[in-house]
Design an enzyme around this catalytic site. Structure first.
Site, PDB file in Angstrom:
ATOM      1  N   LYS A  86      -0.754  -6.880  -9.392  1.00  0.00           N
ATOM      2  CA  LYS A  86      -2.439  -7.162  -8.198  1.00  0.00           C
ATOM      3  C   LYS A  86      -1.972  -6.253  -7.108  1.00  0.00           C
ATOM      4  CE  LYS A  86      -2.986  -8.573  -3.332  1.00  0.00           C
ATOM      5  NZ  LYS A  86      -3.735  -7.249  -3.424  1.00  0.00           N
TER       6      LYS A  86
ATOM      7  N   PHE B 184       1.102  -1.241   0.046  1.00  0.00           N
ATOM      8  CA  PHE B 184      -0.234  -0.034   0.228  1.00  0.00           C
ATOM      9  C   PHE B 184       0.719   1.401  -0.101  1.00  0.00           C
ATOM     10  CE2 PHE B 184       0.728  -0.292   4.367  1.00  0.00           C
ATOM     11  CZ  PHE B 184       0.755   0.999   4.919  1.00  0.00           C
TER      12      PHE B 184
ATOM     13  N   SER C   3       5.464  -7.242   3.935  1.00  0.00           N
ATOM     14  CA  SER C   3       5.434  -6.889   4.392  1.00  0.00           C
ATOM     15  C   SER C   3       6.620  -9.163   4.478  1.00  0.00           C
ATOM     16  CB  SER C   3       4.669  -7.282   6.051  1.00  0.00           C
ATOM     17  OG  SER C   3       3.602  -8.037   5.795  1.00  0.00           O
TER      18      SER C   3
ATOM     19  N   CYS D  47      10.016   1.891   3.616  1.00  0.00           N
ATOM     20  CA  CYS D  47      10.641   0.467   3.692  1.00  0.00           C
ATOM     21  C   CYS D  47      12.266   1.680   3.889  1.00  0.00           C
ATOM     22  CB  CYS D  47      10.513  -0.539   2.780  1.00  0.00           C
ATOM     23  SG  CYS D  47      11.013  -0.557   1.052  1.00  0.00           S
TER      24      CYS D  47
ATOM     25  N   GLU E   9       9.671  -3.290  12.932  1.00  0.00           N
ATOM     26  CA  GLU E   9       8.975  -2.443  12.341  1.00  0.00           C
ATOM     27  C   GLU E   9       7.731  -2.426  12.523  1.00  0.00           C
ATOM     28  OE1 GLU E   9       7.754  -4.134   7.940  1.00  0.00           O
ATOM     29  OE2 GLU E   9       8.081  -1.835   7.273  1.00  0.00           O
TER      30      GLU E   9
ATOM     31  N   GLU F  29      -5.080  -3.790  -1.499  1.00  0.00           N
ATOM     32  CA  GLU F  29      -6.714  -3.565  -1.535  1.00  0.00           C
ATOM     33  C   GLU F  29      -6.582  -1.996  -1.285  1.00  0.00           C
ATOM     34  OE1 GLU F  29      -4.378  -5.542  -0.463  1.00  0.00           O
ATOM     35  OE2 GLU F  29      -5.546  -6.963   1.348  1.00  0.00           O
TER      36      GLU F  29
HETATM   37  P1  NAD Z   1       1.390  -6.481   3.186  1.00  0.00           P
HETATM   38  O1  NAD Z   1       2.820  -7.990   2.982  1.00  0.00           O
HETATM   39  O2  NAD Z   1       0.208  -6.666   4.135  1.00  0.00           O
HETATM   40  O3  NAD Z   1       0.495  -6.666   1.505  1.00  0.00           O
HETATM   41  C1  NAD Z   1       0.990  -6.940   0.880  1.00  0.00           C
HETATM   42  C2  NAD Z   1       0.551  -7.595  -0.512  1.00  0.00           C
HETATM   43  O4  NAD Z   1       0.709  -8.816   0.198  1.00  0.00           O
HETATM   44  C3  NAD Z   1      -0.865  -7.151  -0.525  1.00  0.00           C
HETATM   45  O5  NAD Z   1      -1.097  -7.047  -2.100  1.00  0.00           O
HETATM   46  C4  NAD Z   1      -1.500  -7.647   0.050  1.00  0.00           C
HETATM   47  O6  NAD Z   1      -3.065  -8.131  -0.151  1.00  0.00           O
HETATM   48  C5  NAD Z   1      -1.185  -8.878   0.042  1.00  0.00           C
HETATM   49  N1  NAD Z   1      -1.237  -9.993   1.275  1.00  0.00           N
HETATM   50  C6  NAD Z   1      -1.759  -9.060   2.633  1.00  0.00           C
HETATM   51  N2  NAD Z   1      -1.701 -10.185   3.863  1.00  0.00           N
HETATM   52  C7  NAD Z   1      -0.835 -11.653   2.643  1.00  0.00           C
HETATM   53  C8  NAD Z   1      -1.312 -13.246   3.391  1.00  0.00           C
HETATM   54  N3  NAD Z   1      -1.569 -13.562   3.999  1.00  0.00           N
HETATM   55  N4  NAD Z   1      -0.937 -14.092   1.968  1.00  0.00           N
HETATM   56  C9  NAD Z   1      -1.276 -13.160   0.353  1.00  0.00           C
HETATM   57  N5  NAD Z   1      -0.657 -11.675   0.643  1.00  0.00           N
HETATM   58  C10 NAD Z   1      -1.312 -11.641   1.366  1.00  0.00           C
HETATM   59  O7  NAD Z   1       2.434  -5.099   3.312  1.00  0.00           O
HETATM   60  P2  NAD Z   1       1.713  -3.318   3.697  1.00  0.00           P
HETATM   61  O8  NAD Z   1       1.053  -3.696   4.738  1.00  0.00           O
HETATM   62  O9  NAD Z   1       1.000  -3.380   2.333  1.00  0.00           O
HETATM   63  O10 NAD Z   1       2.938  -2.658   3.113  1.00  0.00           O
HETATM   64  C11 NAD Z   1       3.915  -2.401   3.958  1.00  0.00           C
HETATM   65  C12 NAD Z   1       4.866  -3.827   4.588  1.00  0.00           C
HETATM   66  O11 NAD Z   1       6.136  -3.471   3.027  1.00  0.00           O
HETATM   67  C13 NAD Z   1       6.317  -2.717   5.162  1.00  0.00           C
HETATM   68  O12 NAD Z   1       6.538  -3.903   5.664  1.00  0.00           O
HETATM   69  C14 NAD Z   1       7.122  -2.690   4.484  1.00  0.00           C
HETATM   70  O13 NAD Z   1       8.148  -2.481   4.806  1.00  0.00           O
HETATM   71  C15 NAD Z   1       6.821  -3.800   2.974  1.00  0.00           C
HETATM   72  N6  NAD Z   1       7.287  -2.960   1.711  1.00  0.00           N
HETATM   73  C16 NAD Z   1       8.394  -2.929   1.582  1.00  0.00           C
HETATM   74  C17 NAD Z   1       9.568  -2.967   0.510  1.00  0.00           C
HETATM   75  C18 NAD Z   1      10.816  -3.378  -0.013  1.00  0.00           C
HETATM   76  O14 NAD Z   1      11.654  -2.849  -0.981  1.00  0.00           O
HETATM   77  N7  NAD Z   1      10.794  -3.574   0.921  1.00  0.00           N
HETATM   78  C19 NAD Z   1       8.833  -1.517  -0.204  1.00  0.00           C
HETATM   79  C20 NAD Z   1       7.974  -1.088   0.122  1.00  0.00           C
HETATM   80  C21 NAD Z   1       7.141  -2.010   1.329  1.00  0.00           C
END
Ligand code: NAD
Length: 485
Positions: A174, A150, A227, A282, A376, A177
């Site tokens: 994808k 997001f 994450s 991140c 985090e 959401e």
């Molecule tokens: P998230 O992991 O909750 O969601 C990421 C994606 O995974 C979304 O599209 C979501 O719909 C999907 N998802 C969520 N839960 C899931 C599950 N149980 N099974 C399968 N798919 C699932 O992350 P977020 O809250 O959208 O974003 C924030 C996180 O992203 C932070 O931890 C941040 O550090 C990380 N991030 C990392 C980088 C990097 O380059 N390392 C860059 C941007 C964000």
């Protein structure tokens, strides 16, 4: 509801998902309902993969110089629509207009890099024995998937879209959401830029679609950004199905501040790094280790933090749950004996009472075992620890399971080099609070911040999005035959 319900984008058309299940899309700025996003099913994904597969032969056989023409036009359209795209990012994500504008500017830079791909994938050729040539070519993989978070509704999708597609793949993305609107707009711009139908497809949904992507036999490679918890799930599930996978996870970035650091510059950098995008990056500074007496710098960090005002130069965090989680971290640190120097709890913005704001927060005398030191937080919070030596600071940084970024603030070049050598992170800054490598350098962390080989952007991404074909060729019989030919 400000916008019409979100639809999937398959084969160049916006279409309804096969399920009636939806989630609300809420603006963190004011709590207003923006739209509803469908929770698509595996059937919708299958339709998108079929469209991408059908588009692949023509797209992949087009010379790369022709393919990237689409991205020259796309870059122009990003520039032309910059303000509107930035407003949409700000509205759905909660960041400030300035931050959202910078996000679109970064999308433009990412697209510029993709336009240079023909210069970077020329392959190699060598006469390996008399009359015999070996040659390499970068060949696209087929249908690839991109799963995004997001916090950068437009930039993270553009980490993958121009490079993967420019290199000849067809994509299913994808979106998160929580921020599904920007990617729909990108789909329109790609079509306007001349991208053939089916090359780029969008399927909205939650974990059901992510799992279906990992399992789908028609998808060759999966990139994920989000994450660490979900990165591990995706990496494991996709590779178990023998797909190529690259999964970027969360972060806990440490800044090491030495007493000789330029105080004003350091304070400005630390405050900007911890609070930019409301700490939802991140690459945000989340922990600071003061080595020796840095009280004079901490004082200035607090002064800088107090200049950052929610609703003015600080955006909102993504949701009510996020705000509560961040505030709980601050309260737990306080209970555990840390000192809250600047307190962002309970922030309210007049006229936007339903917005989800947390003010900048500086916590001092944090111990390495506290949750604010280890986990985090993903909010505008910095946890300050104190050590006597650089090695103690490095030991704290090294013990953290993440490894996205680390920075040092000092005027001592030798110590800075020592920290570059010994910090356990993929991206290191010297007197820089957010050490994001810009194109053509690649982006990617270490340890639990990234699973898979290579990085997601820059030159390194070429290896991820292509496979190498090696041909050995002999045309003239007079070259003779020996064991090497
Ligand atoms: P998230 O992991 O909750 O969601 C990421 C994606 O995974 C979304 O599209 C979501 O719909 C999907 N998802 C969520 N839960 C899931 C599950 N149980 N099974 C399968 N798919 C699932 O992350 P977020 O809250 O959208 O974003 C924030 C996180 O992203 C932070 O931890 C941040 O550090 C990380 N991030 C990392 C980088 C990097 O380059 N390392 C860059 C941007 C964000």
């Amino acid at each position: 509801m400000k916008y019409s319900p979100v639809q999937n984008y398959i084969n160049g058309q916006f279409v309804d998902a096969s399920s009636a299940r939806t989630l609300d899309v809420i603006s963190p700025l004011d709590g207003n309902l923006l739209s509803k996003v469908p929770m698509s099913t595996a059937k919708d994904l299958d339709n998108a993969v079929k469209a991408a597969k059908a588009a692949f032969p023509n797209w992949s056989h087009m010379p790369i110089k022709e393919r990237v023409q689409v991205f020259y036009k796309y870059k122009y359209l990003l520039e032309k629509n910059l303000q509107e795209l930035a407003a949409l990012v700000s509205e759905e994500n909660g960041k400030t207009i300035g931050e959202a504008t910078a996000e679109i500017e970064k999308c433009i830079e990412l697209t510029e890099f993709a336009c240079s791909l023909p210069q970077l994938v020329t392959g190699e050729v060598l006469e390996v024995s008399k009359g015999v040539e070996c040659r390499t070519e970068h060949v696209p993989l087929g249908v690839v998937a991109s799963i995004v978070p997001f916090n950068f509704p437009s930039m993270v999708p553009n980490w993958t879209i121009p490079n993967a597609i420019g290199l000849g793949n067809c994509m299913v993305i994808k979106p998160s959401e929580k921020v599904p609107l920007s990617v729909g707009r990108l789909a329109q711009l790609l079509k306007e830029a001349g991208l053939p139908d089916g090359v780029f497809n969008v399927v909205h949904g939650d974990s059901e679609i992510v799992e279906a992507i990992c399992d789908h036999p028609g998808i060759e490679a999966v990139s994920f950004v989000g994450s660490t918890k979900v990165a591990k799930i995706v990496y494991q599930r996709a590779t178990q199905k023998f797909k190529r996978a690259l999964a970027l996870g969360g972060a806990k970035n440490h800044l090491m501040v030495l007493p000789d650091a330029k105080a004003d510059m350091t304070a400005q950098n630390v405050a900007a790094s911890m609070s930019g995008c409301a700490g939802q990056r991140c690459m945000a500074a989340s922990a600071m280790v003061g080595v020796g007496n840095v009280d004079h710098i901490i004082e200035k960090i607090c002064d800088e933090a107090r200049k950052i005002v929610p609703g003015k130069n600080l955006g909102a965090v993504i949701s009510k749950e996020s705000k509560e989680r961040i505030e709980r971290y601050i309260s737990d640190a306080e209970k555990d004996g840390a000192k809250i120097l600047v307190d962002g709890r309970g922030a309210k913005v007049e006229g936007k009472e339903n917005g989800t704001y947390v003010g900048p927060t500086v916590i001092d005398f944090v111990k390495p075992e506290m949750s604010v030191a280890k986990e985090e937080i993903f909010g505008p919070v910095i946890s300050i620890m104190r050590t006597n030596t650089v090695d103690e600071a490095l030991a704290i940084e090294n013990a953290n399971p993440y490894g996205n970024a680390a920075s040092v603030f000092t005027q001592n070049g030798g110590l800075a080099r020592y920290i570059i050598d010994h910090a356990s992170a993929g991206m290191i800054g010297v007197n820089v609070g957010v050490p994001v490598p810009r194109e053509p350098f690649s982006f990617g962390g270490w340890n639990e911040s990234k699973f898979g080989v290579g990085d997601i952007t820059g030159k390194s991404s070429i290896e991820f999005w292509t496979k190498l074909k090696k041909s050995t060729v002999k045309w003239n019989p007079e070259a003779g035959v020996n064991w090497m030919s």
